[in-house]
Scaffold this motif. Structure first.
Motif, mmCIF file in Angstrom:
data_model
loop_
_atom_site.group_PDB
_atom_site.id
_atom_site.type_symbol
_atom_site.label_atom_id
_atom_site.label_comp_id
_atom_site.label_asym_id
_atom_site.label_seq_id
_atom_site.Cartn_x
_atom_site.Cartn_y
_atom_site.Cartn_z
ATOM 1 N N THR A 9 -9.736 4.371 7.478
ATOM 2 C CA THR A 9 -8.572 4.897 7.474
ATOM 3 C C THR A 9 -8.749 5.675 8.004
ATOM 4 O O THR A 9 -8.922 7.127 6.983
ATOM 5 C CB THR A 9 -8.453 4.200 6.083
ATOM 6 O OG1 THR A 9 -8.857 2.422 5.978
ATOM 7 C CG2 THR A 9 -6.832 3.938 5.677
ATOM 8 N N CYS A 12 -1.541 8.480 6.331
ATOM 9 C CA CYS A 12 -1.456 7.880 5.161
ATOM 10 C C CYS A 12 -1.961 7.294 4.162
ATOM 11 O O CYS A 12 -2.205 6.092 4.412
ATOM 12 C CB CYS A 12 0.279 8.633 5.065
ATOM 13 S SG CYS A 12 1.021 6.711 5.678
ATOM 14 N N GLN A 13 -1.207 7.129 2.407
ATOM 15 C CA GLN A 13 -1.380 6.335 1.736
ATOM 16 C C GLN A 13 -0.632 4.951 2.284
ATOM 17 O O GLN A 13 -1.492 4.010 1.680
ATOM 18 C CB GLN A 13 -0.849 6.473 0.211
ATOM 19 C CG GLN A 13 -1.496 7.710 -0.549
ATOM 20 C CD GLN A 13 -1.061 9.244 0.015
ATOM 21 O OE1 GLN A 13 -0.397 8.770 0.696
ATOM 22 N NE2 GLN A 13 -1.291 9.519 -1.208
ATOM 23 N N ASN A 15 -1.659 4.092 5.398
ATOM 24 C CA ASN A 15 -1.964 3.225 5.829
ATOM 25 C C ASN A 15 -3.354 2.847 5.414
ATOM 26 O O ASN A 15 -3.829 1.210 4.844
ATOM 27 C CB ASN A 15 -2.981 4.044 6.810
ATOM 28 C CG ASN A 15 -2.329 3.810 8.163
ATOM 29 O OD1 ASN A 15 -1.173 3.116 8.121
ATOM 30 N ND2 ASN A 15 -2.955 4.448 8.865
ATOM 31 N N ARG A 16 -3.458 3.619 3.810
ATOM 32 C CA ARG A 16 -4.779 3.361 2.585
ATOM 33 C C ARG A 16 -4.345 1.942 2.276
ATOM 34 O O ARG A 16 -5.054 1.097 1.630
ATOM 35 C CB ARG A 16 -5.204 4.466 2.160
ATOM 36 C CG ARG A 16 -5.862 4.625 2.626
ATOM 37 C CD ARG A 16 -6.371 5.872 1.707
ATOM 38 N NE ARG A 16 -6.154 7.640 2.677
ATOM 39 C CZ ARG A 16 -5.933 8.837 1.463
ATOM 40 N NH1 ARG A 16 -5.648 8.968 0.250
ATOM 41 N NH2 ARG A 16 -5.835 9.693 2.452
ATOM 42 N N SER A 17 -2.940 1.409 2.135
ATOM 43 C CA SER A 17 -2.410 0.224 1.142
ATOM 44 C C SER A 17 -3.125 -0.762 2.205
ATOM 45 O O SER A 17 -3.114 -1.645 1.353
ATOM 46 C CB SER A 17 -1.062 1.056 0.461
ATOM 47 O OG SER A 17 -0.741 -1.120 0.289
ATOM 48 N N GLU A 20 -6.761 -2.090 1.759
ATOM 49 C CA GLU A 20 -6.340 -2.422 0.915
ATOM 50 C C GLU A 20 -6.258 -4.151 1.216
ATOM 51 O O GLU A 20 -6.619 -5.051 0.713
ATOM 52 C CB GLU A 20 -6.005 -2.825 -0.512
ATOM 53 C CG GLU A 20 -6.297 -1.071 -0.432
ATOM 54 C CD GLU A 20 -5.640 -0.691 -1.688
ATOM 55 O OE1 GLU A 20 -6.609 0.678 -2.444
ATOM 56 O OE2 GLU A 20 -5.069 -0.870 -2.196
ATOM 57 N N THR A 141 -8.794 1.676 -5.886
ATOM 58 C CA THR A 141 -8.897 3.029 -6.510
ATOM 59 C C THR A 141 -8.338 2.644 -7.988
ATOM 60 O O THR A 141 -7.646 4.001 -8.615
ATOM 61 C CB THR A 141 -8.066 3.788 -5.480
ATOM 62 O OG1 THR A 141 -6.294 3.128 -5.661
ATOM 63 C CG2 THR A 141 -7.777 4.445 -4.478
ATOM 64 N N TYR A 146 -1.673 1.519 -5.189
ATOM 65 C CA TYR A 146 -0.248 1.650 -4.500
ATOM 66 C C TYR A 146 0.013 0.718 -3.787
ATOM 67 O O TYR A 146 0.014 0.231 -3.448
ATOM 68 C CB TYR A 146 -1.202 2.297 -3.286
ATOM 69 C CG TYR A 146 -1.530 3.877 -3.124
ATOM 70 C CD1 TYR A 146 -0.547 5.438 -3.536
ATOM 71 C CD2 TYR A 146 -3.308 4.328 -3.870
ATOM 72 C CE1 TYR A 146 -1.039 6.301 -3.560
ATOM 73 C CE2 TYR A 146 -3.618 5.557 -3.567
ATOM 74 C CZ TYR A 146 -2.838 7.013 -4.135
ATOM 75 O OH TYR A 146 -3.574 7.990 -4.029
ATOM 76 N N ILE A 193 1.895 3.610 -7.839
ATOM 77 C CA ILE A 193 2.623 4.662 -6.730
ATOM 78 C C ILE A 193 3.245 3.996 -6.208
ATOM 79 O O ILE A 193 2.720 3.195 -5.207
ATOM 80 C CB ILE A 193 1.022 6.221 -6.457
ATOM 81 C CG1 ILE A 193 0.795 6.154 -7.265
ATOM 82 C CG2 ILE A 193 2.209 7.002 -5.448
ATOM 83 C CD1 ILE A 193 0.048 7.782 -6.542
ATOM 84 N N LEU A 195 4.715 3.223 -2.339
ATOM 85 C CA LEU A 195 5.249 4.042 -0.814
ATOM 86 C C LEU A 195 6.280 3.005 -0.012
ATOM 87 O O LEU A 195 6.365 2.039 -0.042
ATOM 88 C CB LEU A 195 3.582 3.789 -0.517
ATOM 89 C CG LEU A 195 2.534 3.139 -1.106
ATOM 90 C CD1 LEU A 195 1.787 3.283 -0.053
ATOM 91 C CD2 LEU A 195 2.729 4.892 -1.096
ATOM 92 N N SER A 236 7.526 8.402 -0.696
ATOM 93 C CA SER A 236 8.265 9.780 -0.205
ATOM 94 C C SER A 236 9.467 9.704 -0.247
ATOM 95 O O SER A 236 9.764 8.732 -0.104
ATOM 96 C CB SER A 236 7.811 10.615 1.662
ATOM 97 O OG SER A 236 6.749 11.234 1.522
#
Ligand code: SAH
Ligand code: SF4
Ligand code: F3S
Length: 448
Positions: A9, A12-13, A15-17, A20, A141, A146, A193, A195, A236
């Motif tokens: 990956t 940003c978050q 993409n991380r999300s 998952e 995580t 997220y 968090i 997003l 953001s």
């Protein structure tokens, strides 16, 4: 033999999300995860295109895998997804097995069955999702989760590729988000968090009341009012859309962390105008002042000093030394806790790509260093306020002989004096006495 997958990956978050959710889908159809890339039958690369350097890494990664594949008999399949520009899609088409859109994740099983013989003739009955965000992710995580509340972006900042790779804004229905958060709380998650590329413009529907639109402050309040002991934050925010109502809601909702990520991008009005950011520095500074005053008035202890971070780009086309100086002034004035400073990188398709990238690499480097120096000073100044204080910390992870966690102000804390039986502290709130601070974090000891 079972099929193994490995996801790489970038970005940003968001993409991380997404990764998952990809993991959840792959595991549902019979793949199991492997940390060893070489052992994988399927490698998914979740691409970021925000800067050219990120794209270059993807090209590098692909040729690495290809070279290894040539040497071994094993034929690993490579699937690309995420934020990819049409030009790169064209270039990468022949170098990979598939390029799949993340918002089509519900139909990946059918598509993958065309390249993976073990999946042939399988029925994928459980994949009748309307939207890929409906798929319950394999959260990875713990105790932080997220939760995307929207995808895409309508802002078209002139330097930014996101509206071209992720398309227009789509908000997730409010109940869907609440449902996911409730499940997370049930499973013991302690930091949620939210997003979105611009969470402030969230406009979700309520299925029960079709005509009713839920805006972001209301969504924050709804999540805050859920039962359970957890912290809530979001990234953001966009300075043009951060309303007084949201500031008030943030300060008054006790689960909302004392943290705001508010990207400013530049400290000069003319550059902001050319970046198509739609606010002025005066407006930005007013927002900072308002939110600091509100938190100071309403919150207690260290939460009174809200942690404020930002994003900045140096060397936007035509940025003069004088305009850059305005950014240094802003940074000295606002005194950020953290700033993610980037050197401008022209992106194909964006409107700024038509402008000459006329600030040299060396000059960008020089400007970057100047800002990093200012940040080092202000961040240290901010963290010094924590020295010798006893603060609440959510323990996130354990590495070697230390625990790592975060305060309710989103500051990273390393805890050194823990005993081995304390390792089950992950996911717990503990009291820590801060003994040492640096610009980038702090260290302390468990306070029994
Ligand atoms: N939606 C988020 C940011 C998405 S991109 C927001 O508006 O805050 C994350 C950061 O990458 C941006 O805030 C910006 O500082 C940086 N960035 C985006 N495009 C860039 C480019 N072309 N060159 C350098 N940095 C860039
Ligand atoms: Fe990019 Fe601007 Fe949208 Fe952020 S708000 S994703 S910087 S276009
Ligand atoms: Fe994020 Fe990069 Fe896409 S920053 S939205 S992964 S272009």
């Amino acid at each position: 033999m079972s099929m193994k997958y490995h996801i790489i990956t970038y970005g940003c978050q968001m993409n991380r999300s997404d990764s998952e959710r990809i993991a959840a889908v792959l595991e549902k159809i019979g793949y199991s995860p492997t940390l060893d890339k070489d052992k994988a039958d399927l490698i998914v690369i979740n691409v970021c295109s925000v800067r050219q350097s990120a794209v270059d890494r993807v090209y590098g990664q692909i040729s690495n895998i290809k070279n290894k594949n040539l040497k071994k008999i094993k034929n690993q399949k490579i699937v690309l997804t995420g934020c990819i520009l049409p030009k790169d899609k064209e270039n990468l088409k022949n170098k990979t097995d598939l390029i799949l859109d993340i918002d089509q994740l519900m139909s990946w099983p059918q598509i993958l069955s065309k390249i993976e013989t073990k999946l042939k003739n399988k029925q994928f009955k459980n994949f009748k999702f309307k939207n890929y965000l409906n798929i319950f992710p394999k959260f990875s995580t713990f105790p932080i989760a997220y939760v995307p509340i929207m995808t895409g972006c309508n802002n078209f900042c002139s330097y930014c590729v996101v509206p071209y790779t992720r398309g227009r804004e789509i908000s997730r229905p409010a109940e869907e988000i609440i449902c996911e958060v409730k499940e997370l709380i049930k499973r013991g998650y302690k930091m949620i968090i939210l997003l979105g590329q611009n969470v402030n413009s969230y406009q979700g529907k309520l299925k029960t009341q079709k005509e009713k639109i839920i805006r972001f402050p209301k969504l924050v309040k709804m999540i805050n009012d859920l039962d359970g002991n957890f912290w809530l934050t979001f990234i953001s925010n966009h300075p043009k859309d951060l309303s007084d109502k949201l500031i008030e809601t943030m300060a008054r909702c006790e689960k909302v962390m004392s943290y705001l990520h508010l990207p400013v991008q530049a400290g000069d009005d003319e550059i902001l105008r050319r970046m198509n950011r739609n606010y002025t520095i005066t407006h930005y500074k007013n927002l900072i002042k308002k939110i600091r005053l509100k938190f100071f008035a309403i919150r207690k202890g260290i939460e009174k000093n809200i942690n404020i971070s930002t994003d900045i780009i140096v060397g936007f086309p035509g940025e003069t030394k004088k305009q850059f100086l305005n950014t240094t002034k802003l940074m000295k004035e606002v005194k950020f806790d953290m700033a993610y400073i980037a050197k401008y990188s022209p992106r194909p398709a964006t409107s700024a790509a038509k402008l000459k990238d006329d600030v040299s690499q060396e000059e960008k480097e020089r400007r970057w260093k100047i800002l990093a120096k200012i940040l080092e000073k202000t961040a240290l100044e901010k963290n010094k306020k924590y020295l010798n204080k006893i603060v609440e910390v959510l323990i996130e992870s354990k590495k070697d002989n230390s625990l790592f966690g975060r305060t309710k102000t989103f500051k990273q804390v390393k805890v050194s004096n823990f005993q081995s039986q304390d390792s089950d502290l992950i996911g717990k709130f503990v009291k820590v006495k801060i003994k040492k601070v640096t610009p980038w974090g702090m260290e302390g000891e468990l306070f029994y």
